[in-house]
Write an enzyme that holds these catalytic residues in place. Structure first.
Site, PDB file in Angstrom:
ATOM      1  N   VAL A   1      32.324 -19.738  18.070  1.00  0.00           N
ATOM      2  CA  VAL A   1      33.603 -18.066  17.754  1.00  0.00           C
ATOM      3  C   VAL A   1      33.386 -17.383  15.990  1.00  0.00           C
ATOM      4  O   VAL A   1      33.263 -16.964  15.585  1.00  0.00           O
ATOM      5  CB  VAL A   1      34.558 -18.029  18.196  1.00  0.00           C
ATOM      6  N   CYS A   2      33.541 -19.460  15.511  1.00  0.00           N
ATOM      7  CA  CYS A   2      33.926 -19.270  14.208  1.00  0.00           C
ATOM      8  C   CYS A   2      32.636 -19.487  13.538  1.00  0.00           C
ATOM      9  O   CYS A   2      31.732 -18.711  12.068  1.00  0.00           O
ATOM     10  CB  CYS A   2      34.207 -20.697  13.185  1.00  0.00           C
TER      11      CYS A   2
END
Length: 212
Positions: free
Chosen positions: A44-45
């Protein structure tokens, strides 16, 4: 420490992927979007930092600097940046703070023990050129942020500051805005809002966005 809207954003000095950062000095007279991510080399990051890099021209238009943070060390950040650039087809053009001692994370209350005792949640702060905290949003670790919304809210804050207006729900650049209830003098209204206004109710006065 609990931060609230209108507080002065805490100053700090910390390592980053681009060298030592003295926050207030680095920010200068720009707006800042400071946002934390749980860890390097996470999916996600990786997408979030790629999106931020791609939005640099839009941030530049708004006099905004982006500043990311996690508790991983500098060498980890530098290695991960290569992955971000390859997978997201962009260039990471902003610093990532290496908050290995969690100094900044604690100043900004980015570690929520019930979510993780060690990793930062997805906190995001918009800080104005006077170093005041103007917006705080916290997402869970599993949910990526909407960076178009970050741009939208920066627009809303800047328009409100410049023209003494408020913005309605789902407002975007160029839409009608609201004359605040604090502005009542007819002459002031005429001067500040040359497009006139439509009053659905005495407290709900819509006017074309000034400056457009």
């Amino acid at each position: 420490m609990t931060l609230r809207l209108g507080d002065t954003a805490p100053d700090f000095e910390q390592d980053s992927s681009t060298g030592k950062i003295k926050f207030h000095e680095w920010a200068g007279d720009s707006w800042v979007v400071l946002f934390s991510h749980p860890a390097d080399y996470t999916p996600v990051c990786t997408t979030e930092l790629g999106l931020t890099a791609k939005l640099k021209p839009e941030f530049d238009k708004r006099n905004v600097k982006a500043l990311a943070l996690s508790v991983d060390p500098v060498e980890s950040h530098k290695g991960w940046i290569g992955d971000i650039e390859q997978t997201q087809k962009t260039v990471v053009n902003f610093p990532i703070i290496a908050d290995a001692d969690r100094k900044v994370s604690m100043l900004y209350d980015m570690i929520h023990p019930e979510a993780s005792a060690t990793a930062t949640v997805r906190s995001l702060f918009v800080i104005d050129p006077q170093k005041k905290v103007r917006l705080m949003i916290t997402y869970p670790m599993s949910c990526g942020r909407n960076f178009e919304e970050v741009l939208r809210v920066v627009d809303a804050l800047q328009v409100a500051d410049k023209y003494t207006v408020a913005t309605p729900g789902n407002w975007k650049q160029g839409d009608d805005v609201i004359i605040p209830m604090s502005v009542q003098d007819p002459e002031v209204i005429k001067q500040k809002y040359p497009g006139g206004f439509k009053a659905e109710r005495p407290y709900l006065r819509m006017t074309p966005q000034p400056g457009k």
